[in-house]
Enzyme design. Structure first.
Site, short mmCIF file in Angstrom:
data_model
loop_
_atom_site.label_atom_id
_atom_site.label_comp_id
_atom_site.label_asym_id
_atom_site.label_seq_id
_atom_site.Cartn_x
_atom_site.Cartn_y
_atom_site.Cartn_z
N ARG A 169 -2.59 -9.73 -1.34
CA ARG A 169 -2.98 -9.36 -2.70
C ARG A 169 -1.95 -8.41 -3.33
NH1 ARG A 169 -8.44 -9.31 -4.15
NH2 ARG A 169 -8.33 -7.22 -5.00
N ARG A 173 8.14 -5.68 -4.15
CA ARG A 173 9.20 -5.93 -5.14
C ARG A 173 10.46 -5.17 -4.82
NH1 ARG A 173 5.30 -4.14 -9.12
NH2 ARG A 173 3.99 -5.93 -9.68
N ARG A 246 -18.74 -4.63 3.27
CA ARG A 246 -18.40 -3.22 3.24
C ARG A 246 -19.08 -2.60 2.04
NH1 ARG A 246 -17.10 -0.86 7.53
NH2 ARG A 246 -15.69 0.67 6.54
N ARG A 277 -9.81 6.74 -1.18
CA ARG A 277 -9.06 7.07 -2.39
C ARG A 277 -9.86 8.00 -3.28
NH1 ARG A 277 -8.99 0.82 -4.63
NH2 ARG A 277 -11.23 0.56 -4.71
N GLU A 303 -13.96 8.06 -2.56
CA GLU A 303 -14.58 6.85 -2.01
C GLU A 303 -14.54 6.87 -0.49
OE1 GLU A 303 -13.13 3.13 -3.53
OE2 GLU A 303 -13.22 3.85 -5.60
N TYR A 351 -14.12 -12.59 -1.93
CA TYR A 351 -13.44 -11.39 -2.43
C TYR A 351 -12.80 -11.73 -3.79
CZ TYR A 351 -10.48 -7.14 -1.89
OH TYR A 351 -9.84 -5.93 -2.02
N ASP A 353 -11.68 -11.23 -7.67
CA ASP A 353 -11.39 -10.26 -8.72
C ASP A 353 -12.19 -10.65 -9.97
OD1 ASP A 353 -9.61 -8.68 -7.31
OD2 ASP A 353 -7.89 -9.95 -7.81
N1 UDP Z 1 -3.78 -1.66 0.94
C1 UDP Z 1 -3.08 -0.82 1.77
N2 UDP Z 1 -2.67 0.39 1.30
C2 UDP Z 1 -2.93 0.80 0.04
C3 UDP Z 1 -3.63 -0.09 -0.82
C4 UDP Z 1 -4.05 -1.30 -0.33
O1 UDP Z 1 -2.83 -1.15 2.92
O2 UDP Z 1 -2.54 1.92 -0.31
C5 UDP Z 1 -4.23 -2.96 1.50
C6 UDP Z 1 -5.58 -2.85 2.16
O3 UDP Z 1 -5.58 -3.71 3.27
C7 UDP Z 1 -6.53 -3.38 1.11
C8 UDP Z 1 -5.68 -4.46 0.48
O4 UDP Z 1 -4.38 -3.93 0.49
O5 UDP Z 1 -7.70 -3.87 1.67
C9 UDP Z 1 -6.10 -4.84 -0.92
O6 UDP Z 1 -6.10 -3.71 -1.73
P1 UDP Z 1 -6.68 -3.72 -3.20
O7 UDP Z 1 -6.15 -2.52 -3.88
O8 UDP Z 1 -6.39 -5.05 -3.79
O9 UDP Z 1 -8.22 -3.55 -2.95
P2 UDP Z 1 -9.39 -3.32 -4.02
O10 UDP Z 1 -8.77 -2.80 -5.26
O11 UDP Z 1 -10.05 -4.67 -4.19
O12 UDP Z 1 -10.27 -2.33 -3.37
#
Ligand code: UDP
Length: 370
Positions: A169, A173, A246, A277, A303, A351, A353
């Site tokens: 996801r 870059r 979760r 976070r 969270e 999952y 979006d």
């Molecule tokens: N992820 C990570 N480090 C970060 C942010 C995301 O390893 O700082 C990984 C983690 O495995 C997470 C996945 O990327 O489950 C997808 O993150 P996303 O931000 O898309 O999750 P959401 O916003 O749906 O909670």
């Protein structure tokens, strides 16, 4: 009598309801909560649109979805660029030249690529879990500092036991670009998500505080068809065992300071910090209230990711092998329910979006209504 009973006033239900009503169908929407908008619900507190069930940032590459949803709200120019905090060291996300520079001191894309190429040599063959996928995308150093801790906290499972697709996801870059999403369109609905859903549901009968599964027969008698957007395993009374989800526990605080962390999202990627976070909600709207004034206070949410148990709110389906297999069995049961359609993140155990939820509700409405 209604044509459709829609169980769940979240995004999926609201989009389908809007489409159905616009083609002249009689629609009733019910929800067990006392509010509409499901997990995208926002509430205005101290002039700040507070994302009660977790931050939602709308982004999409789908022009049809973007044009559709813009009929119900305008969007601001928010671009998500989270910061990662690893034991007090700050890194840019998603993984890009700013991240590579900070972690290795490299200056050019060529040097960054070289580092990653070297570090990913340890993975031979097709990556078959999240750990291998992550290392082959960005190398072991970044995996250890920015991925492993965060992911294992978020999912409560070892990276070796998680599917590779979750990490795909995130963009990688070789440019200086902190935009978290590779999306043509991105933003936060002006006025909040609740207002957006309210607009979708305009003119539609909505009954709140209604527990469909407790009074199922009574509700079923009200309509020809049911669109069920709750959890598919709960619908079948967990008869095959429960799917894993979760959940999130939020610790919210209103602070008497105007700027707590200088960014909407800061991820805590080490294992020692118990939260995953911190969201500072005002920055989704540039720190301004609806009149364009600076807001003197701030609201933050820590969270904590938790394993879901019955009675908790389900946030993320755990799409690993075991759960995917179990879901397939529930899906077979669902297909036998001739008058019920299962949709959305919980109904399809996916999952999704927000844009994918809308796309999916729009395609159902094409099938059903055209
Ligand atoms: N992820 C990570 N480090 C970060 C942010 C995301 O390893 O700082 C990984 C983690 O495995 C997470 C996945 O990327 O489950 C997808 O993150 P996303 O931000 O898309 O999750 P959401 O916003 O749906 O909670």
């Amino acid at each position: 009598m209604f044509d459709y009973l829609i169980v769940g006033a979240g995004l999926y239900g609201a989009v389908f309801a809007q489409k159905a009503k616009s083609t002249g169908k009689r629609v009733l929407v019910i929800d067990k909560r006392s509010n509409i908008a499901g997990n995208i619900y926002t509430e205005n507190i101290e002039g700040i649109n507070f994302h009660k069930y977790g931050a939602h940032i709308f982004h999409t590459n789908n022009t049809e979805v973007w044009n559709y949803i813009n009929q119900f709200s305008s969007f601001n120019r928010f671009t998500n660029s989270p910061v990662a905090n690893y034991k007090g060291e700050l890194y840019s996300l998603p993984f890009n030249m700013y991240t590579f520079n900070k972690i290795w001191g490299v200056v050019s894309p060529c040097e960054a690529l070289e580092m990653i190429e070297k570090q990913k040599e340890e993975i031979t063959g097709e990556p078959c879990n999240l750990e291998e996928q992550a290392i082959s995308l960005v190398g072991r150093d970044i995996y250890e500092k920015l991925i492993k801790g965060y992911t294992e906290k978020q999912w409560g499972r070892a990276c070796k036991d998680l599917p590779a697709f979750i990490i795909k996801r995130l963009p990688v870059r070789f440019t200086f670009d902190n935009n978290y999403f590779n999306a043509l369109y991105q933003g936060i609905p002006i006025g909040g998500y609740t207002k957006l859903v309210e607009n979708l549901l305009d003119g539609i009968e909505v009954r709140l505080n209604q527990d469909y599964l407790i009074n199922k027969a009574e509700y079923d008698a009200l309509a020809d068809k049911v669109i069920f957007t709750g959890a598919i395993d709960e619908y079948f009374d967990y008869c095959l065992g429960n799917l894993e989800y979760r959940s999130i526990r939020f610790e919210n605080e209103i602070l008497d300071t105007s700027n707590f962390q200088g960014n909407a999202v800061v991820n805590y990627t080490d294992m020692e910090t118990p939260w995953t976070r911190i969201i500072e909600h005002k920055w989704f709207e540039f720190g301004k209230d609806e009149y364009g004034n600076d807001i003197p206070k701030t609201i933050i949410s820590r969270e904590y990711s938790t394993e879901w148990k019955p009675g908790d709110e389900a946030y993320y389906p755990v799409n690993d092998e075991k759960n995917s297999k179990l879901y397939q069995r529930y899906k077979e049961l669902a297909e036998k329910e001739k008058y019920v359609i299962f949709g959305g993140r919980l109904g399809e155990y996916k999952y999704y979006d927000m844009d994918a939820v809308i796309a999916s509700a729009l395609s159902l409405s094409k099938l059903e209504l055209e």
